[in-house]
Design a protein around this motif. Structure first.
Motif, PDB file in Angstrom:
ATOM      1  N   UNK A   3       0.846  -1.182   0.000  1.00  0.00           N
ATOM      2  CA  UNK A   3       0.000   0.000   0.000  1.00  0.00           C
ATOM      3  C   UNK A   3       0.883   1.233   0.000  1.00  0.00           C
ATOM      4  N   UNK A   4       0.469   2.240  -0.750  1.00  0.00           N
ATOM      5  CA  UNK A   4       1.117   3.549  -0.713  1.00  0.00           C
ATOM      6  C   UNK A   4       0.106   4.540  -0.153  1.00  0.00           C
ATOM      7  N   UNK A   5       0.502   5.287   0.855  1.00  0.00           N
ATOM      8  CA  UNK A   5      -0.330   6.298   1.500  1.00  0.00           C
ATOM      9  C   UNK A   5       0.264   7.651   1.159  1.00  0.00           C
ATOM     10  N   UNK A   6      -0.567   8.574   0.660  1.00  0.00           N
ATOM     11  CA  UNK A   6      -0.031   9.865   0.217  1.00  0.00           C
ATOM     12  C   UNK A   6      -1.103  10.946   0.275  1.00  0.00           C
ATOM     13  N   UNK A   7      -0.647  12.193   0.204  1.00  0.00           N
ATOM     14  CA  UNK A   7      -1.560  13.325   0.119  1.00  0.00           C
ATOM     15  C   UNK A   7      -1.636  13.783  -1.328  1.00  0.00           C
ATOM     16  N   UNK A   8      -2.869  14.078  -1.789  1.00  0.00           N
ATOM     17  CA  UNK A   8      -3.059  14.537  -3.157  1.00  0.00           C
ATOM     18  C   UNK A   8      -2.898  16.058  -3.235  1.00  0.00           C
ATOM     19  N   UNK A   9      -3.162  16.624  -4.401  1.00  0.00           N
ATOM     20  CA  UNK A   9      -2.995  18.074  -4.595  1.00  0.00           C
ATOM     21  C   UNK A   9      -3.939  18.906  -3.747  1.00  0.00           C
ATOM     22  N   UNK A  10      -5.035  18.311  -3.298  1.00  0.00           N
ATOM     23  CA  UNK A  10      -5.995  19.011  -2.432  1.00  0.00           C
ATOM     24  C   UNK A  10      -5.687  18.773  -0.956  1.00  0.00           C
ATOM     25  N   UNK A  11      -4.520  18.197  -0.672  1.00  0.00           N
ATOM     26  CA  UNK A  11      -4.079  17.881   0.695  1.00  0.00           C
ATOM     27  C   UNK A  11      -4.964  16.853   1.385  1.00  0.00           C
ATOM     28  N   UNK A  12      -5.664  16.029   0.602  1.00  0.00           N
ATOM     29  CA  UNK A  12      -6.444  14.942   1.169  1.00  0.00           C
ATOM     30  C   UNK A  12      -5.614  13.656   1.110  1.00  0.00           C
ATOM     31  N   UNK A  14      -4.932   9.740   0.520  1.00  0.00           N
ATOM     32  CA  UNK A  14      -5.379   8.661  -0.366  1.00  0.00           C
ATOM     33  C   UNK A  14      -4.439   7.475  -0.215  1.00  0.00           C
ATOM     34  N   UNK A  15      -4.909   6.323  -0.665  1.00  0.00           N
ATOM     35  CA  UNK A  15      -4.044   5.143  -0.697  1.00  0.00           C
ATOM     36  C   UNK A  15      -4.232   4.430  -2.024  1.00  0.00           C
ATOM     37  N   UNK A  16      -3.221   3.661  -2.380  1.00  0.00           N
ATOM     38  CA  UNK A  16      -3.315   2.777  -3.545  1.00  0.00           C
ATOM     39  C   UNK A  16      -2.575   1.494  -3.216  1.00  0.00           C
ATOM     40  N   UNK A  17      -3.088   0.409  -3.765  1.00  0.00           N
ATOM     41  CA  UNK A  17      -2.482  -0.905  -3.579  1.00  0.00           C
ATOM     42  C   UNK A  17      -1.724  -1.227  -4.854  1.00  0.00           C
ATOM     43  N   UNK A  18      -0.421  -1.471  -4.706  1.00  0.00           N
ATOM     44  CA  UNK A  18       0.470  -1.711  -5.842  1.00  0.00           C
ATOM     45  C   UNK A  18       0.795  -3.210  -5.919  1.00  0.00           C
ATOM     46  N   UNK A  19       0.753  -3.745  -7.133  1.00  0.00           N
ATOM     47  CA  UNK A  19       1.058  -5.165  -7.350  1.00  0.00           C
ATOM     48  C   UNK A  19       2.516  -5.450  -7.018  1.00  0.00           C
ATOM     49  N   UNK A  20       2.834  -6.726  -6.899  1.00  0.00           N
ATOM     50  CA  UNK A  20       4.192  -7.129  -6.532  1.00  0.00           C
ATOM     51  C   UNK A  20       5.235  -6.748  -7.582  1.00  0.00           C
ATOM     52  N   UNK A  38      -8.329   8.187   8.833  1.00  0.00           N
ATOM     53  CA  UNK A  38      -9.421   7.617   8.051  1.00  0.00           C
ATOM     54  C   UNK A  38      -8.886   6.842   6.849  1.00  0.00           C
ATOM     55  N   UNK A  39      -7.849   7.349   6.207  1.00  0.00           N
ATOM     56  CA  UNK A  39      -7.226   6.642   5.090  1.00  0.00           C
ATOM     57  C   UNK A  39      -6.581   5.351   5.576  1.00  0.00           C
ATOM     58  N   UNK A  40      -5.917   5.405   6.716  1.00  0.00           N
ATOM     59  CA  UNK A  40      -5.316   4.199   7.289  1.00  0.00           C
ATOM     60  C   UNK A  40      -6.384   3.170   7.652  1.00  0.00           C
ATOM     61  N   UNK A  41      -7.541   3.633   8.121  1.00  0.00           N
ATOM     62  CA  UNK A  41      -8.633   2.718   8.427  1.00  0.00           C
ATOM     63  C   UNK A  41      -9.131   2.043   7.144  1.00  0.00           C
TER      64      UNK A  41
END
Length: 67
Positions: A3-12, A14-20, A38-41
């Motif tokens: 998982x990658x956890x990051x802030x977008x351009x609106x400072x919100x 987000x997460x994404x799940x990246x394949x192996x 909340x994103x971590x949840x």
């Protein structure tokens, strides 16, 4: 996978799940979160599903088949 956890351009948050292969995106949060917690949840919820998730396949006649 990771998982990658990051802030977008609106400072919100987000997460994404990246394949192996470290390239393909398997899933995303689909929305931004104001709070990092909340994103971590959201990540915790996806991780908790794991192998317990049932897979249904839609057949050509419109019915569903449970794998």
């Amino acid at each position: 996978m990771k998982f990658e956890l990051f802030q977008d351009n609106a400072s919100e948050w987000r997460w994404r799940l990246i394949a192996s292969n470290n390239v393909d995106v398997v899933a995303t949060s689909g929305e931004g979160y104001k709070a990092k917690a909340d994103a971590l949840n959201g990540i915790r919820l996806v991780r908790a599903v794991g192998d317990a998730t049932v897979v249904f396949e839609k057949k050509s006649d419109g019915s569903w088949f449970k794998h």
